[in-house]
Design a protein around this motif. Structure first.
Motif, PDB file in Angstrom:
ATOM      1  N   PRO A  44       0.839  -1.215   0.000  1.00 21.63           N
ATOM      2  CA  PRO A  44       0.000   0.000   0.000  1.00 21.63           C
ATOM      3  C   PRO A  44       0.867   1.255   0.000  1.00 21.63           C
ATOM      4  O   PRO A  44       1.879   1.332   0.694  1.00 21.63           O
ATOM      5  CB  PRO A  44      -0.795  -0.124   1.296  1.00 21.63           C
ATOM      6  CG  PRO A  44      -0.885  -1.593   1.539  1.00 21.63           C
ATOM      7  CD  PRO A  44       0.442  -2.155   1.076  1.00 21.63           C
ATOM      8  N   GLY A  45       0.451   2.225  -0.810  1.00 23.37           N
ATOM      9  CA  GLY A  45       1.228   3.448  -0.965  1.00 23.37           C
ATOM     10  C   GLY A  45       2.246   3.400  -2.081  1.00 23.37           C
ATOM     11  O   GLY A  45       2.834   4.427  -2.438  1.00 23.37           O
ATOM     12  N   GLY A  46       2.457   2.213  -2.632  1.00 24.78           N
ATOM     13  CA  GLY A  46       3.441   2.054  -3.695  1.00 24.78           C
ATOM     14  C   GLY A  46       2.908   2.434  -5.060  1.00 24.78           C
ATOM     15  O   GLY A  46       1.764   2.898  -5.205  1.00 24.78           O
ATOM     16  N   SER A  47       3.755   2.238  -6.058  1.00 25.74           N
ATOM     17  CA  SER A  47       3.413   2.616  -7.429  1.00 25.74           C
ATOM     18  C   SER A  47       3.691   1.471  -8.395  1.00 25.74           C
ATOM     19  O   SER A  47       4.570   0.641  -8.155  1.00 25.74           O
ATOM     20  CB  SER A  47       4.236   3.839  -7.870  1.00 25.74           C
ATOM     21  OG  SER A  47       3.972   4.958  -7.074  1.00 25.74           O
ATOM     22  N   LEU A  48       2.940   1.462  -9.471  1.00 24.83           N
ATOM     23  CA  LEU A  48       3.164   0.555 -10.593  1.00 24.83           C
ATOM     24  C   LEU A  48       2.848   1.303 -11.877  1.00 24.83           C
ATOM     25  O   LEU A  48       2.006   2.208 -11.887  1.00 24.83           O
ATOM     26  CB  LEU A  48       2.268  -0.681 -10.509  1.00 24.83           C
ATOM     27  CG  LEU A  48       2.637  -1.795  -9.541  1.00 24.83           C
ATOM     28  CD1 LEU A  48       1.528  -2.861  -9.544  1.00 24.83           C
ATOM     29  CD2 LEU A  48       3.968  -2.428  -9.902  1.00 24.83           C
ATOM     30  N   ARG A  49       3.499   0.874 -12.946  1.00 28.06           N
ATOM     31  CA  ARG A  49       3.184   1.424 -14.261  1.00 28.06           C
ATOM     32  C   ARG A  49       2.802   0.273 -15.178  1.00 28.06           C
ATOM     33  O   ARG A  49       3.621  -0.606 -15.453  1.00 28.06           O
ATOM     34  CB  ARG A  49       4.376   2.167 -14.845  1.00 28.06           C
ATOM     35  CG  ARG A  49       4.062   2.900 -16.149  1.00 28.06           C
ATOM     36  CD  ARG A  49       5.337   3.313 -16.837  1.00 28.06           C
ATOM     37  NE  ARG A  49       5.115   4.321 -17.875  1.00 28.06           N
ATOM     38  CZ  ARG A  49       5.928   4.485 -18.912  1.00 28.06           C
ATOM     39  NH1 ARG A  49       6.988   3.723 -19.043  1.00 28.06           N
ATOM     40  NH2 ARG A  49       5.669   5.414 -19.807  1.00 28.06           N
ATOM     41  N   LEU A  50       1.563   0.284 -15.620  1.00 30.75           N
ATOM     42  CA  LEU A  50       1.091  -0.721 -16.562  1.00 30.75           C
ATOM     43  C   LEU A  50       1.325  -0.237 -17.989  1.00 30.75           C
ATOM     44  O   LEU A  50       1.186   0.955 -18.277  1.00 30.75           O
ATOM     45  CB  LEU A  50      -0.387  -1.008 -16.360  1.00 30.75           C
ATOM     46  CG  LEU A  50      -0.818  -1.456 -14.965  1.00 30.75           C
ATOM     47  CD1 LEU A  50      -2.309  -1.797 -14.968  1.00 30.75           C
ATOM     48  CD2 LEU A  50       0.003  -2.632 -14.482  1.00 30.75           C
ATOM     49  N   SER A  51       1.658  -1.187 -18.847  1.00 33.63           N
ATOM     50  CA  SER A  51       1.850  -0.884 -20.264  1.00 33.63           C
ATOM     51  C   SER A  51       0.940  -1.762 -21.097  1.00 33.63           C
ATOM     52  O   SER A  51       0.679  -2.914 -20.729  1.00 33.63           O
ATOM     53  CB  SER A  51       3.304  -1.140 -20.679  1.00 33.63           C
ATOM     54  OG  SER A  51       4.195  -0.337 -19.955  1.00 33.63           O
ATOM     55  N   CYS A  52       0.477  -1.217 -22.186  1.00 34.24           N
ATOM     56  CA  CYS A  52      -0.354  -1.961 -23.134  1.00 34.24           C
ATOM     57  C   CYS A  52       0.246  -1.771 -24.517  1.00 34.24           C
ATOM     58  O   CYS A  52       0.343  -0.637 -25.005  1.00 34.24           O
ATOM     59  CB  CYS A  52      -1.784  -1.463 -23.096  1.00 34.24           C
ATOM     60  SG  CYS A  52      -2.854  -2.169 -24.373  1.00 34.24           S
TER      61      CYS A  52
END
Length: 115
Positions: A14-22
């Motif tokens: 919780p509080g973290g980040s992710l970057r999704l790519s398509c």
């Protein structure tokens, strides 16, 4: 026919980040809109973020101010930057391409937010 492939999911605290790519196999510049949807266990698929051909964006109220959608027409890519993640963001995230008469979906990528 356009094939979409998502990547970037995973487990984050919780509080973290992710970057999704398509990644799209065809030109996304001709799509009316590109979007990210998600489906949590036992729930219906819901819109997370959408970006139109003119780069107008809209977001689900639950992610406003935390998520940002963007598109790269040159490389046929769509991204979802997710910050300040919460456990309730846990879901399978799907990329969508809206060409008006036709809609295309990716296979989805799992995002899990847990300590």
């Amino acid at each position: 026919q356009v094939q979409l492939e998502e990547s970037g999911g995973g487990l984050v605290q919780p509080g973290g980040s992710l970057r999704l790519s398509c990644s799209a196999s065809g030109s996304i510049s001709r799509a009316d809109a590109m979007g990210w949807y998600r489906q949590a266990p036992g729930k219906e698929r819901e819109l997370v973020a959408r970006i139109t051909r003119s780069a107008s964006t809209n977001y689900a109220d639950s992610v406003k101010g935390r998520f940002t959608i963007s598109r790269d027409n040159t490389n046929n890519m769509v991204y979802l930057q997710m910050n300040s993640l919460k456990p309730e963001d846990t879901a399978v995230y799907y990329c969508n391409a809206d060409y008006g008469l036709y809609q295309y979906w990716g296979q989805g990528t799992q995002v899990s937010v847990s300590s």
